[in-house]
Write a protein that holds these residues in place. Structure first.
Motif, PDB file in Angstrom:
ATOM      1  N   ALA A  91     -21.969   5.064 -38.140  1.00 25.86           N
ATOM      2  CA  ALA A  91     -21.101   6.210 -38.469  1.00 25.86           C
ATOM      3  C   ALA A  91     -21.640   6.935 -39.692  1.00 25.86           C
ATOM      4  O   ALA A  91     -21.694   8.180 -39.719  1.00 25.86           O
ATOM      5  CB  ALA A  91     -19.673   5.723 -38.714  1.00 25.86           C
ATOM      6  N   TRP A  92     -22.060   6.185 -40.684  1.00 24.08           N
ATOM      7  CA  TRP A  92     -22.602   6.760 -41.913  1.00 24.08           C
ATOM      8  C   TRP A  92     -23.879   7.544 -41.616  1.00 24.08           C
ATOM      9  O   TRP A  92     -24.029   8.691 -42.038  1.00 24.08           O
ATOM     10  CB  TRP A  92     -22.870   5.633 -42.889  1.00 24.08           C
ATOM     11  CG  TRP A  92     -23.179   6.015 -44.301  1.00 24.08           C
ATOM     12  CD1 TRP A  92     -23.074   7.243 -44.880  1.00 24.08           C
ATOM     13  CD2 TRP A  92     -23.629   5.135 -45.325  1.00 24.08           C
ATOM     14  NE1 TRP A  92     -23.440   7.177 -46.201  1.00 24.08           N
ATOM     15  CE2 TRP A  92     -23.783   5.890 -46.507  1.00 24.08           C
ATOM     16  CE3 TRP A  92     -23.906   3.773 -45.376  1.00 24.08           C
ATOM     17  CZ2 TRP A  92     -24.212   5.332 -47.710  1.00 24.08           C
ATOM     18  CZ3 TRP A  92     -24.328   3.219 -46.573  1.00 24.08           C
ATOM     19  CH2 TRP A  92     -24.476   3.988 -47.716  1.00 24.08           C
ATOM     20  N   GLN A  97     -17.228  11.097 -40.627  1.00 20.66           N
ATOM     21  CA  GLN A  97     -16.305  10.887 -41.740  1.00 20.66           C
ATOM     22  C   GLN A  97     -15.053  10.214 -41.182  1.00 20.66           C
ATOM     23  O   GLN A  97     -14.057  10.884 -40.904  1.00 20.66           O
ATOM     24  CB  GLN A  97     -15.947  12.237 -42.376  1.00 20.66           C
ATOM     25  CG  GLN A  97     -17.121  12.945 -42.991  1.00 20.66           C
ATOM     26  CD  GLN A  97     -17.166  12.730 -44.501  1.00 20.66           C
ATOM     27  OE1 GLN A  97     -16.469  11.907 -45.045  1.00 20.66           O
ATOM     28  NE2 GLN A  97     -17.988  13.486 -45.163  1.00 20.66           N
ATOM     29  N   ILE A  98     -15.136   8.897 -40.990  1.00 22.57           N
ATOM     30  CA  ILE A  98     -14.010   8.177 -40.375  1.00 22.57           C
ATOM     31  C   ILE A  98     -13.586   6.987 -41.224  1.00 22.57           C
ATOM     32  O   ILE A  98     -14.395   6.376 -41.918  1.00 22.57           O
ATOM     33  CB  ILE A  98     -14.374   7.689 -38.946  1.00 22.57           C
ATOM     34  CG1 ILE A  98     -15.576   6.759 -38.954  1.00 22.57           C
ATOM     35  CG2 ILE A  98     -14.602   8.873 -38.020  1.00 22.57           C
ATOM     36  CD1 ILE A  98     -15.866   6.084 -37.626  1.00 22.57           C
ATOM     37  N   THR A 113     -17.530   8.751 -46.651  1.00 21.73           N
ATOM     38  CA  THR A 113     -18.920   8.549 -47.063  1.00 21.73           C
ATOM     39  C   THR A 113     -19.015   7.711 -48.332  1.00 21.73           C
ATOM     40  O   THR A 113     -19.889   6.858 -48.453  1.00 21.73           O
ATOM     41  CB  THR A 113     -19.624   9.903 -47.258  1.00 21.73           C
ATOM     42  OG1 THR A 113     -19.504  10.662 -46.056  1.00 21.73           O
ATOM     43  CG2 THR A 113     -21.090   9.726 -47.577  1.00 21.73           C
ATOM     44  N   SER A 114     -18.111   7.927 -49.260  1.00 25.53           N
ATOM     45  CA  SER A 114     -18.142   7.144 -50.497  1.00 25.53           C
ATOM     46  C   SER A 114     -17.648   5.707 -50.283  1.00 25.53           C
ATOM     47  O   SER A 114     -17.965   4.823 -51.082  1.00 25.53           O
ATOM     48  CB  SER A 114     -17.314   7.822 -51.583  1.00 25.53           C
ATOM     49  OG  SER A 114     -15.951   7.858 -51.214  1.00 25.53           O
ATOM     50  N   LYS A 115     -16.904   5.453 -49.214  1.00 22.74           N
ATOM     51  CA  LYS A 115     -16.371   4.114 -48.934  1.00 22.74           C
ATOM     52  C   LYS A 115     -17.339   3.255 -48.128  1.00 22.74           C
ATOM     53  O   LYS A 115     -17.263   2.028 -48.182  1.00 22.74           O
ATOM     54  CB  LYS A 115     -15.047   4.232 -48.176  1.00 22.74           C
ATOM     55  CG  LYS A 115     -13.944   4.882 -48.965  1.00 22.74           C
ATOM     56  CD  LYS A 115     -12.702   5.042 -48.110  1.00 22.74           C
ATOM     57  CE  LYS A 115     -11.617   5.800 -48.848  1.00 22.74           C
ATOM     58  NZ  LYS A 115     -10.453   6.057 -47.983  1.00 22.74           N
ATOM     59  N   TYR A 116     -18.217   3.878 -47.357  1.00 20.34           N
ATOM     60  CA  TYR A 116     -19.096   3.117 -46.455  1.00 20.34           C
ATOM     61  C   TYR A 116     -19.895   2.019 -47.162  1.00 20.34           C
ATOM     62  O   TYR A 116     -19.954   0.892 -46.661  1.00 20.34           O
ATOM     63  CB  TYR A 116     -20.029   4.039 -45.683  1.00 20.34           C
ATOM     64  CG  TYR A 116     -19.355   4.893 -44.630  1.00 20.34           C
ATOM     65  CD1 TYR A 116     -18.219   4.471 -43.949  1.00 20.34           C
ATOM     66  CD2 TYR A 116     -19.875   6.140 -44.306  1.00 20.34           C
ATOM     67  CE1 TYR A 116     -17.619   5.270 -42.986  1.00 20.34           C
ATOM     68  CE2 TYR A 116     -19.285   6.941 -43.335  1.00 20.34           C
ATOM     69  CZ  TYR A 116     -18.152   6.501 -42.683  1.00 20.34           C
ATOM     70  OH  TYR A 116     -17.568   7.280 -41.724  1.00 20.34           O
ATOM     71  N   PRO A 117     -20.518   2.296 -48.317  1.00 15.03           N
ATOM     72  CA  PRO A 117     -21.300   1.222 -48.947  1.00 15.03           C
ATOM     73  C   PRO A 117     -20.449   0.005 -49.313  1.00 15.03           C
ATOM     74  O   PRO A 117     -20.888  -1.133 -49.158  1.00 15.03           O
ATOM     75  CB  PRO A 117     -21.877   1.877 -50.213  1.00 15.03           C
ATOM     76  CG  PRO A 117     -21.828   3.337 -49.952  1.00 15.03           C
ATOM     77  CD  PRO A 117     -20.667   3.567 -49.033  1.00 15.03           C
ATOM     78  N   TRP A 118     -19.239   0.247 -49.774  1.00 14.27           N
ATOM     79  CA  TRP A 118     -18.359  -0.857 -50.166  1.00 14.27           C
ATOM     80  C   TRP A 118     -17.863  -1.624 -48.942  1.00 14.27           C
ATOM     81  O   TRP A 118     -17.727  -2.849 -48.989  1.00 14.27           O
ATOM     82  CB  TRP A 118     -17.182  -0.337 -50.983  1.00 14.27           C
ATOM     83  CG  TRP A 118     -17.648   0.378 -52.204  1.00 14.27           C
ATOM     84  CD1 TRP A 118     -17.581   1.721 -52.440  1.00 14.27           C
ATOM     85  CD2 TRP A 118     -18.307  -0.198 -53.329  1.00 14.27           C
ATOM     86  NE1 TRP A 118     -18.159   2.011 -53.651  1.00 14.27           N
ATOM     87  CE2 TRP A 118     -18.612   0.848 -54.223  1.00 14.27           C
ATOM     88  CE3 TRP A 118     -18.676  -1.496 -53.675  1.00 14.27           C
ATOM     89  CZ2 TRP A 118     -19.256   0.640 -55.433  1.00 14.27           C
ATOM     90  CZ3 TRP A 118     -19.324  -1.700 -54.883  1.00 14.27           C
ATOM     91  CH2 TRP A 118     -19.605  -0.646 -55.745  1.00 14.27           C
ATOM     92  N   GLU A 119     -17.589  -0.906 -47.856  1.00 12.08           N
ATOM     93  CA  GLU A 119     -17.157  -1.572 -46.623  1.00 12.08           C
ATOM     94  C   GLU A 119     -18.272  -2.436 -46.053  1.00 12.08           C
ATOM     95  O   GLU A 119     -18.037  -3.562 -45.603  1.00 12.08           O
ATOM     96  CB  GLU A 119     -16.685  -0.528 -45.606  1.00 12.08           C
ATOM     97  CG  GLU A 119     -15.409   0.153 -46.025  1.00 12.08           C
ATOM     98  CD  GLU A 119     -15.087   1.414 -45.232  1.00 12.08           C
ATOM     99  OE1 GLU A 119     -15.950   1.905 -44.479  1.00 12.08           O
ATOM    100  OE2 GLU A 119     -13.955   1.918 -45.386  1.00 12.08           O
ATOM    101  N   ILE A 120     -19.492  -1.917 -46.098  1.00 12.01           N
ATOM    102  CA  ILE A 120     -20.631  -2.704 -45.618  1.00 12.01           C
ATOM    103  C   ILE A 120     -20.850  -3.916 -46.521  1.00 12.01           C
ATOM    104  O   ILE A 120     -21.061  -5.032 -46.023  1.00 12.01           O
ATOM    105  CB  ILE A 120     -21.899  -1.820 -45.523  1.00 12.01           C
ATOM    106  CG1 ILE A 120     -21.729  -0.813 -44.371  1.00 12.01           C
ATOM    107  CG2 ILE A 120     -23.146  -2.677 -45.334  1.00 12.01           C
ATOM    108  CD1 ILE A 120     -22.824   0.247 -44.297  1.00 12.01           C
ATOM    109  N   ALA A 121     -20.781  -3.728 -47.829  1.00  9.81           N
ATOM    110  CA  ALA A 121     -20.960  -4.845 -48.763  1.00  9.81           C
ATOM    111  C   ALA A 121     -19.898  -5.928 -48.538  1.00  9.81           C
ATOM    112  O   ALA A 121     -20.211  -7.131 -48.520  1.00  9.81           O
ATOM    113  CB  ALA A 121     -20.914  -4.342 -50.201  1.00  9.81           C
ATOM    114  N   ARG A 122     -18.659  -5.511 -48.349  1.00  5.23           N
ATOM    115  CA  ARG A 122     -17.577  -6.477 -48.081  1.00  5.23           C
ATOM    116  C   ARG A 122     -17.882  -7.265 -46.813  1.00  5.23           C
ATOM    117  O   ARG A 122     -17.789  -8.492 -46.788  1.00  5.23           O
ATOM    118  CB  ARG A 122     -16.247  -5.725 -47.925  1.00  5.23           C
ATOM    119  CG  ARG A 122     -15.076  -6.620 -47.528  1.00  5.23           C
ATOM    120  CD  ARG A 122     -13.921  -5.829 -46.933  1.00  5.23           C
ATOM    121  NE  ARG A 122     -14.357  -5.115 -45.741  1.00  5.23           N
ATOM    122  CZ  ARG A 122     -13.978  -3.878 -45.422  1.00  5.23           C
ATOM    123  NH1 ARG A 122     -13.155  -3.202 -46.192  1.00  5.23           N
ATOM    124  NH2 ARG A 122     -14.414  -3.305 -44.318  1.00  5.23           N
TER     125      ARG A 122
END
Length: 170
Positions: A91-92, A97-98, A113-122
């Motif tokens: 998606a990123w 933008q979901i 877009t700003s949340k994707y890195p944190w979601e992937i890291a989690r």
């Protein structure tokens, strides 16, 4: 010490799955919307996946928290986290933008877009905990030894490890 790490891995991952699934169960249409937003699956299977995913998440979470069929539940957990990491990364990469829909919600999210890195890291962290349990499913306070015997691994894999919590009687 490794048995305590396994306990923490089981409880953290299991509770996350239970919470994620339980938040989606009351409104399955929200889960379907989240699956659809990724635009990765054929439309014919989106409703099925959207309805079954929360149930699967709760089931995997309960198995992990209770320590029942731990290795099998950890394999499913690992596969789900890999799928979610790939989905979020896709998606990123495609500029979508979901909302990830991880804990309910789904659909358009202007801040995605700003949340994707944190979601992937989690999800990578939770994948690591799941992978630990695939490799080393034995842990403290698990029901596997009670249900399947202290020397048996319910996943069917033979192991030479001895359960240090069970005394041997001559």
């Amino acid at each position: 010490m490794k048995d305590w790490i396994g306990l923490v891995a089981r409880l953290v991952t299991g509770v996350v799955w239970i919470v994620a699934g339980a938040l989606k169960l009351p409104d399955p249409t929200e889960s379907v919307r989240a699956v659809r937003a990724y635009d990765l699956l054929p439309e014919a299977v989106v409703p099925t996946v959207g309805h079954l995913l929360p149930v699967l998440e709760v089931a995997v979470g309960l198995l992990l928290v209770l320590g029942v069929l731990t290795r099998a539940a950890a394999v499913v957990s690992s596969l789900l986290f890999v799928a979610f990491i790939v989905g979020i990364a896709s998606a990123w990469a495609r500029g979508l933008q979901i909302d990830c829909g991880c804990f309910g919600g789904g659909g358009f999210d202007a801040d995605a877009t700003s949340k994707y890195p944190w979601e992937i890291a989690r999800d990578v962290g939770l994948l690591a905990l799941s992978a630990w349990l695939v490799v080393r499913p034995r842990s403290r306070w698990a029901l596997d030894p009670v249900l399947f015997g202290s020397s048996a691994d319910p996943s069917g894999a033979d192991t030479d490890e001895r359960n240090p919590h069970v005394e041997e009687h001559a």
